[in-house]
Design an enzyme around this catalytic site. Sequence first.
Site, PDB file in Angstrom:
ATOM      1  N   TYR A  23       0.818  -1.215   0.000  1.00 61.26           N
ATOM      2  CA  TYR A  23       0.000   0.000   0.000  1.00 61.26           C
ATOM      3  C   TYR A  23       0.854   1.269   0.000  1.00 61.26           C
ATOM      4  O   TYR A  23       0.345   2.368  -0.190  1.00 61.26           O
ATOM      5  CB  TYR A  23      -0.953   0.026   1.203  1.00 61.26           C
ATOM      6  CG  TYR A  23      -2.031  -1.045   1.176  1.00 61.26           C
ATOM      7  CD1 TYR A  23      -2.370  -1.685  -0.004  1.00 61.26           C
ATOM      8  CD2 TYR A  23      -2.698  -1.413   2.331  1.00 61.26           C
ATOM      9  CE1 TYR A  23      -3.349  -2.660  -0.033  1.00 61.26           C
ATOM     10  CE2 TYR A  23      -3.686  -2.389   2.308  1.00 61.26           C
ATOM     11  CZ  TYR A  23      -4.006  -3.017   1.121  1.00 61.26           C
ATOM     12  OH  TYR A  23      -4.976  -3.988   1.089  1.00 61.26           O
ATOM     13  N   LYS A  28       3.889 -15.242   1.551  1.00 59.93           N
ATOM     14  CA  LYS A  28       3.911 -16.094   0.362  1.00 59.93           C
ATOM     15  C   LYS A  28       5.371 -16.297  -0.048  1.00 59.93           C
ATOM     16  O   LYS A  28       5.787 -15.862  -1.133  1.00 59.93           O
ATOM     17  CB  LYS A  28       3.111 -15.442  -0.774  1.00 59.93           C
ATOM     18  CG  LYS A  28       1.614 -15.385  -0.522  1.00 59.93           C
ATOM     19  CD  LYS A  28       0.891 -16.668  -0.876  1.00 59.93           C
ATOM     20  CE  LYS A  28       0.840 -16.870  -2.362  1.00 59.93           C
ATOM     21  NZ  LYS A  28       0.255 -18.192  -2.714  1.00 59.93           N
ATOM     22  N   ASP A  44      -2.365 -17.973   1.575  1.00 57.97           N
ATOM     23  CA  ASP A  44      -3.566 -18.563   0.965  1.00 57.97           C
ATOM     24  C   ASP A  44      -4.010 -19.805   1.740  1.00 57.97           C
ATOM     25  O   ASP A  44      -5.198 -19.998   2.003  1.00 57.97           O
ATOM     26  CB  ASP A  44      -3.344 -18.873  -0.530  1.00 57.97           C
ATOM     27  CG  ASP A  44      -2.058 -19.645  -0.797  1.00 57.97           C
ATOM     28  OD1 ASP A  44      -1.182 -19.697   0.096  1.00 57.97           O
ATOM     29  OD2 ASP A  44      -1.911 -20.210  -1.897  1.00 57.97           O
ATOM     30  N   ASP A  74      -4.972  -7.257   5.783  1.00 60.37           N
ATOM     31  CA  ASP A  74      -6.228  -6.578   5.467  1.00 60.37           C
ATOM     32  C   ASP A  74      -7.308  -7.626   5.185  1.00 60.37           C
ATOM     33  O   ASP A  74      -8.407  -7.592   5.738  1.00 60.37           O
ATOM     34  CB  ASP A  74      -5.985  -5.698   4.221  1.00 60.37           C
ATOM     35  CG  ASP A  74      -7.051  -4.650   4.043  1.00 60.37           C
ATOM     36  OD1 ASP A  74      -7.995  -4.605   4.848  1.00 60.37           O
ATOM     37  OD2 ASP A  74      -6.940  -3.853   3.090  1.00 60.37           O
ATOM     38  N   ASP A 112     -10.280  -9.211   8.137  1.00 66.27           N
ATOM     39  CA  ASP A 112     -11.713  -9.089   7.861  1.00 66.27           C
ATOM     40  C   ASP A 112     -12.375 -10.466   7.844  1.00 66.27           C
ATOM     41  O   ASP A 112     -13.464 -10.645   8.375  1.00 66.27           O
ATOM     42  CB  ASP A 112     -11.952  -8.398   6.504  1.00 66.27           C
ATOM     43  CG  ASP A 112     -12.056  -6.893   6.659  1.00 66.27           C
ATOM     44  OD1 ASP A 112     -11.698  -6.379   7.736  1.00 66.27           O
ATOM     45  OD2 ASP A 112     -12.500  -6.216   5.709  1.00 66.27           O
TER      46      ASP A 112
END
Length: 367
Positions: A142, A192, A224, A248, A252
């Site tokens: 980001y 990852k 993942d 993020d 959630d």
Amino acid sequence: MSTPSLLILPGDGIGPEVMAEVRRIIDWFGAKRGLPFDVSEDLVGGAAYDAHGTPLTDDTMALAQDADAVLLGAVGGPKYDVLDFSVKPERGLLRLRKEMDLFANLRPAQCFDALADFSSLKRDVVAGLDIMIVRELTSGVYFGEPRGIFEDGNERVGINTQRYTESEIERVARSAFDLAMKRDRKLCSMEKANVMESGVLWREVVTRVGAEYPDVELSHMYADAGAMQLTRWPKQFDVIVTDNLFGDLLSDLAAMLTGSLGMLPSASLGAPMSNGRPKALYEPVHGSAPDIAGQGKANPIACILSFAMALRYSFDQGAEASRLEAAVEHVLAEGHRTADLLGEEGRAPLSTSAMGDAILAALDASV
Ligand code: NAD
């Protein structure tokens, strides 16, 4: 030791309503548990804009920098949608996060037994769940450069850059290990590393920091696979540490395992101050809920549980934090519900202050 200081920023919409209940609980800990706080209150967001023409004054910023912890309600509302981006209510919150350099975002996913049926997952998968996701908040994709939309031959290309320095990984890892030490001493790091160099470095640095915490059981998982495991059997985790982007998504996902937005607290932590406490901002995950503001309908529990996090992570009062969480659990088990927790049930909901009364009564009964 001097009385710990707490800056309260109720903000907009339901912020002041839920914060009023937290203030009663703070007073209860002072009166009944010998845990006084030096509380000051100030404006943030639209409320600060209305009074001063800015969503956060320099004076309030200075108070936040000096406080042992900051507790925020919520900011924003339709009235402010027309404002220039530079003075929108959310800018006040972003300034706090940035200038306090709050790099570790803590999002617990805790499922109270009485609300297990609110989850989209089966009751036995979520009942009693209590995990914590630590998301790196100030770096990664980001923020990394280069970024932008560029011309590339006869088409455009959109670029964002995942970038982490060793010290950025190290400090968030340290926050996560410190948290794990205050919990069940299990930490899972997610990245990852199979396809990203930043993930390889992340894993290497977290492993190195882990050597300083021999009592914490460290594991690694690809993000993942982590998402799959979180929905398959979330109770296998205690603390999860991950980067800004994966955090993020995963925070959630984990939060929604537990049901209502009115129940979710959060914390953002920075570097330790001279007194050893981390810079800290505690706030509910929900916003200012303009659709129910001013009606006494808001659920104050997310904000109350944010104060419980402050007790545990800023003030080393883990037992008192557990007392407050147990009071919330007790009230829910007894069937007390604000409107957001009732769904289609036909019975009358509790008001914001009545929920506060019930939690205070449960606290009284706990001593
Ligand atoms: P929201 O979280 O305010 O509300 C979403 C829905 O959940 C609404 O129906 C609301 O009534 C309900 N809800 C939220 N908190 C509740 C509570 N404690 N008790 C009962 N019901 C609750 O999100 P939104 O509607 O997308 O945003 C409203 C405003 O809040 C916007 O201005 C947005 O920018 C702002 N916002 C602020 C923050 C923050 O301050 N951290 C976070 C998100 C949104």
